[in-house]
Design a protein around this motif. Structure first.
Motif, PDB file in Angstrom:
ATOM      1  N   LEU A 204       8.084 -57.919 -45.517  1.00 50.15           N
ATOM      2  CA  LEU A 204       7.117 -58.961 -45.882  1.00 50.15           C
ATOM      3  C   LEU A 204       7.115 -60.091 -44.850  1.00 50.15           C
ATOM      4  O   LEU A 204       6.078 -60.710 -44.592  1.00 50.15           O
ATOM      5  CB  LEU A 204       7.421 -59.503 -47.280  1.00 50.15           C
ATOM      6  N   ASP A 205       8.265 -60.353 -44.254  1.00 50.75           N
ATOM      7  CA  ASP A 205       8.341 -61.351 -43.177  1.00 50.75           C
ATOM      8  C   ASP A 205       7.451 -60.899 -42.016  1.00 50.75           C
ATOM      9  O   ASP A 205       6.696 -61.694 -41.445  1.00 50.75           O
ATOM     10  CB  ASP A 205       9.810 -61.496 -42.725  1.00 50.75           C
ATOM     11  N   ALA A 206       7.521 -59.609 -41.684  1.00 55.84           N
ATOM     12  CA  ALA A 206       6.692 -59.075 -40.589  1.00 55.84           C
ATOM     13  C   ALA A 206       5.206 -59.227 -40.917  1.00 55.84           C
ATOM     14  O   ALA A 206       4.406 -59.617 -40.060  1.00 55.84           O
ATOM     15  CB  ALA A 206       7.028 -57.608 -40.343  1.00 55.84           C
ATOM     16  N   LEU A 207       4.839 -58.927 -42.173  1.00 54.86           N
ATOM     17  CA  LEU A 207       3.438 -59.078 -42.580  1.00 54.86           C
ATOM     18  C   LEU A 207       2.995 -60.536 -42.427  1.00 54.86           C
ATOM     19  O   LEU A 207       1.907 -60.829 -41.936  1.00 54.86           O
ATOM     20  CB  LEU A 207       3.275 -58.631 -44.043  1.00 54.86           C
ATOM     21  N   SER A 208       3.882 -61.432 -42.829  1.00 52.87           N
ATOM     22  CA  SER A 208       3.578 -62.860 -42.717  1.00 52.87           C
ATOM     23  C   SER A 208       3.414 -63.272 -41.252  1.00 52.87           C
ATOM     24  O   SER A 208       2.481 -64.000 -40.902  1.00 52.87           O
ATOM     25  CB  SER A 208       4.682 -63.677 -43.398  1.00 52.87           C
ATOM     26  N   HIS A 209       4.286 -62.789 -40.379  1.00 54.42           N
ATOM     27  CA  HIS A 209       4.165 -63.128 -38.955  1.00 54.42           C
ATOM     28  C   HIS A 209       2.820 -62.664 -38.396  1.00 54.42           C
ATOM     29  O   HIS A 209       2.171 -63.366 -37.614  1.00 54.42           O
ATOM     30  CB  HIS A 209       5.298 -62.484 -38.142  1.00 54.42           C
ATOM     31  N   ALA A 210       2.427 -61.445 -38.805  1.00 55.90           N
ATOM     32  CA  ALA A 210       1.159 -60.900 -38.295  1.00 55.90           C
ATOM     33  C   ALA A 210      -0.021 -61.768 -38.749  1.00 55.90           C
ATOM     34  O   ALA A 210      -0.833 -62.214 -37.935  1.00 55.90           O
ATOM     35  CB  ALA A 210       0.993 -59.460 -38.779  1.00 55.90           C
ATOM     36  N   LEU A 211      -0.107 -62.031 -40.052  1.00 57.11           N
ATOM     37  CA  LEU A 211      -1.242 -62.804 -40.569  1.00 57.11           C
ATOM     38  C   LEU A 211      -1.224 -64.248 -40.048  1.00 57.11           C
ATOM     39  O   LEU A 211      -2.265 -64.807 -39.703  1.00 57.11           O
ATOM     40  CB  LEU A 211      -1.222 -62.790 -42.105  1.00 57.11           C
ATOM     41  N   GLU A 212      -0.025 -64.815 -39.963  1.00 55.68           N
ATOM     42  CA  GLU A 212       0.082 -66.213 -39.520  1.00 55.68           C
ATOM     43  C   GLU A 212      -0.326 -66.384 -38.054  1.00 55.68           C
ATOM     44  O   GLU A 212      -0.727 -67.469 -37.648  1.00 55.68           O
ATOM     45  CB  GLU A 212       1.522 -66.710 -39.708  1.00 55.68           C
ATOM     46  N   SER A 213      -0.207 -65.294 -37.258  1.00 54.47           N
ATOM     47  CA  SER A 213      -0.628 -65.400 -35.854  1.00 54.47           C
ATOM     48  C   SER A 213      -2.145 -65.298 -35.738  1.00 54.47           C
ATOM     49  O   SER A 213      -2.721 -65.693 -34.726  1.00 54.47           O
ATOM     50  CB  SER A 213       0.060 -64.330 -34.998  1.00 54.47           C
ATOM     51  N   ILE A 214      -2.794 -64.755 -36.789  1.00 55.10           N
ATOM     52  CA  ILE A 214      -4.262 -64.625 -36.758  1.00 55.10           C
ATOM     53  C   ILE A 214      -4.934 -65.907 -37.249  1.00 55.10           C
ATOM     54  O   ILE A 214      -5.860 -66.415 -36.618  1.00 55.10           O
ATOM     55  CB  ILE A 214      -4.713 -63.418 -37.604  1.00 55.10           C
ATOM     56  N   TRP A 215      -4.469 -66.459 -38.383  1.00 57.87           N
ATOM     57  CA  TRP A 215      -5.105 -67.699 -38.878  1.00 57.87           C
ATOM     58  C   TRP A 215      -4.427 -68.904 -38.226  1.00 57.87           C
ATOM     59  O   TRP A 215      -4.022 -69.859 -38.867  1.00 57.87           O
ATOM     60  CB  TRP A 215      -5.123 -67.768 -40.398  1.00 57.87           C
ATOM     61  N   ASN A 216      -4.390 -68.846 -36.913  1.00 54.29           N
ATOM     62  CA  ASN A 216      -3.581 -69.778 -36.137  1.00 54.29           C
ATOM     63  C   ASN A 216      -4.425 -70.330 -34.985  1.00 54.29           C
ATOM     64  O   ASN A 216      -5.130 -69.567 -34.313  1.00 54.29           O
ATOM     65  CB  ASN A 216      -2.377 -68.998 -35.576  1.00 54.29           C
ATOM     66  N   ILE A 217      -4.343 -71.634 -34.756  1.00 53.54           N
ATOM     67  CA  ILE A 217      -5.161 -72.221 -33.677  1.00 53.54           C
ATOM     68  C   ILE A 217      -4.762 -71.694 -32.297  1.00 53.54           C
ATOM     69  O   ILE A 217      -5.515 -71.820 -31.349  1.00 53.54           O
ATOM     70  CB  ILE A 217      -5.081 -73.777 -33.681  1.00 53.54           C
ATOM     71  N   HIS A 218      -3.576 -71.083 -32.184  1.00 54.75           N
ATOM     72  CA  HIS A 218      -3.126 -70.544 -30.894  1.00 54.75           C
ATOM     73  C   HIS A 218      -3.445 -69.060 -30.727  1.00 54.75           C
ATOM     74  O   HIS A 218      -2.935 -68.415 -29.820  1.00 54.75           O
ATOM     75  CB  HIS A 218      -1.613 -70.752 -30.732  1.00 54.75           C
ATOM     76  N   HIS A 219      -4.252 -68.502 -31.617  1.00 53.50           N
ATOM     77  CA  HIS A 219      -4.565 -67.063 -31.554  1.00 53.50           C
ATOM     78  C   HIS A 219      -5.138 -66.687 -30.198  1.00 53.50           C
ATOM     79  O   HIS A 219      -5.722 -67.527 -29.500  1.00 53.50           O
ATOM     80  CB  HIS A 219      -5.572 -66.706 -32.649  1.00 53.50           C
ATOM     81  N   ASN A 220      -4.958 -65.425 -29.819  1.00 52.48           N
ATOM     82  CA  ASN A 220      -5.592 -64.916 -28.600  1.00 52.48           C
ATOM     83  C   ASN A 220      -5.808 -63.411 -28.771  1.00 52.48           C
ATOM     84  O   ASN A 220      -5.240 -62.813 -29.690  1.00 52.48           O
ATOM     85  CB  ASN A 220      -4.741 -65.258 -27.364  1.00 52.48           C
ATOM     86  N   PRO A 221      -6.622 -62.794 -27.935  1.00 54.77           N
ATOM     87  CA  PRO A 221      -6.942 -61.374 -28.148  1.00 54.77           C
ATOM     88  C   PRO A 221      -5.730 -60.446 -28.108  1.00 54.77           C
ATOM     89  O   PRO A 221      -5.715 -59.414 -28.785  1.00 54.77           O
ATOM     90  CB  PRO A 221      -7.915 -61.057 -27.004  1.00 54.77           C
ATOM     91  N   VAL A 222      -4.716 -60.787 -27.328  1.00 54.14           N
ATOM     92  CA  VAL A 222      -3.523 -59.924 -27.260  1.00 54.14           C
ATOM     93  C   VAL A 222      -2.737 -60.027 -28.566  1.00 54.14           C
ATOM     94  O   VAL A 222      -2.367 -59.018 -29.180  1.00 54.14           O
ATOM     95  CB  VAL A 222      -2.626 -60.291 -26.049  1.00 54.14           C
ATOM     96  N   SER A 223      -2.494 -61.262 -29.018  1.00 54.64           N
ATOM     97  CA  SER A 223      -1.749 -61.417 -30.280  1.00 54.64           C
ATOM     98  C   SER A 223      -2.546 -60.835 -31.440  1.00 54.64           C
ATOM     99  O   SER A 223      -1.980 -60.245 -32.364  1.00 54.64           O
ATOM    100  CB  SER A 223      -1.375 -62.885 -30.524  1.00 54.64           C
TER     101      SER A 223
END
Ligand SMILES: [Fe+2]
Length: 373
Positions: A204-223
């Motif tokens: 669940l931590d991994a799932l959270s890391h994935a979603l948190e990197s998407i709804w994030n102002i620092h998102h980028n196409p690689v992440s």
């Protein structure tokens, strides 16, 4: 609002960098000796690693290179325990050439604290800079090979470590250019014997890391690409794995999901769900993976509609219309036995609203794209 992504409209520049060399797959642990070369090694691991046979295996792999074992690691490492550990490490092992950390997030984070030496050899000097935000340049530095034994933390491919200071109700983040591991050695074999609860919490931590990197102002196409893949894998495979903990294929998929999510948020950091998790761990004793995931449906609901490009990326994770995704995600968690209600963790509705408002203003909360919607 444009239907095109920020990158497509040319309105935003971005970058991605991660200096950690990754070796992944069943059997890669056998490469450890070659990776260490002629350097002398201190092994940092969790206390149970003696009973599980991990220490004996590392002794065989490292041979004469192994100079010492530090295994009195506490989960969610606190400044008080680190103070003693740190002083002992630099006094006893100051001459070692390399740290190998084998364990979950707490073990790898502890190794990241140990790897940067203060001029005095005392932890207090480092803690002061964490507490005040003053810049810190290590007087000494040991390289680190990180060997995760759980599938979730991502710490093997990030440059930071969480340090708790419970006495003052604080959580610090140690992040230096020297605290990136040299190599992440990710062997799913090491997760095969992990019991159900830490398997669930880490997944669940991994799932959270994935979603948190998407709804994030620092998102980028690689992440984004890494995070979509990671989130889809956790959603598809974690429920199956909980019914078949010895399944090598499923352990492989979860290890890969955790690594991908780690690589994603190594460049974006986390956001609102993690910001909420810190008081939930500090004051209510929740395991990190549960603390940072039980609010994901609520945070997803807030994220939807904040940015069309982000909606498009989130839409690639769920096999339903995006407006139904928070409900689908809540079902996913509830079926795994994780309540999505604050009340079930001893936090009233009113307290939760205050906690969320404070979390939005926290350092990680400020990364959340839905902050102003
Ligand atoms: Fe996390």
């Amino acid at each position: 609002m444009s239907a095109l992504s920020d990158a497509a409209t040319g309105s935003r520049t971005w970058g991605y960098a991660n200096p950690v060399a990754v070796r992944f797959g069943y059997g890669v642990l056998d490469e450890l000796g070659a990776l260490c070369g002629a350097r002398s090694v201190v092994l940092v691991c969790y206390p149970e690693a003696h009973q599980t046979g991990l220490v004996a295996r590392m002794e065989r792999l490292l041979g004469d290179r192994l100079q010492g074992v530090v295994s009195d690691i506490e989960s969610n490492p606190d400044a008080e325990g680190l103070d003693r550990l740190y002083g002992d490490f630099w006094r006893t092992h100051g001459q070692c050439g390399l740290i190998v950390a084998a364990g979950g997030g707490s073990t790898i984070d502890t190794a990241k604290v140990l790897m940067v030496g203060t001029a005095s050899g005392q932890f207090d000097e480092l803690l002061q800079s964490l507490a005040t935000g003053a810049s810190f340049t290590p007087a000494h530095h040991k390289p680190l090979i990180a060997v995760p034994t759980t599938a979730g933390t991502g710490s093997e491919v990030t440059g930071w470590a969480t340090v708790w200071e419970r006495a003052r109700g604080l959580k610090h983040s140690l992040a230096l250019k020297q605290t990136w591991p040299e190599t992440a050695l990710v062997d799913p074999e090491l997760t095969l014997s992990l019991p159900a609860q830490p398997t669930l919490s880490a997944g669940l931590d991994a799932l959270s890391h994935a979603l948190e990197s998407i709804w994030n102002i620092h998102h980028n196409p690689v992440s984004d690409a890494l995070a979509i893949e990671a989130a889809r894998k956790v959603l598809a495979h974690l429920p199956q794995l909980m019914k078949a903990l010895q399944d090598r294929g499923l352990r492989y998929e979860l290890a890969l999901a955790a690594l991908s999510a780690g690589l994603a948020f190594s460049n974006t950091k986390t956001a609102l769900a993690h910001s909420i998790s810190y008081p939930m761990t500090l004051q209510h004793g929740l395991a990190h993976g549960v603390a940072c995931s039980f609010t994901l449906p609520m945070v997803l609901e807030r994220a939807i509609g904040a940015n069309a490009g982000r909606d498009a990326v989130l839409g690639r994770i769920f096999d339903c219309p995006l407006e139904q995704a928070p409900g689908q995600l809540a079902d996913f968690l509830e079926r795994l036995g994780v309540s999505t209600r604050f009340e079930d963790y001893g936090v009233s509705r009113e307290q939760a609203q205050i906690l969320i408002a404070q979390a939005l203003d926290g350092v990680r909360g400020q990364n959340f794209i839905g902050r102003h919607t």
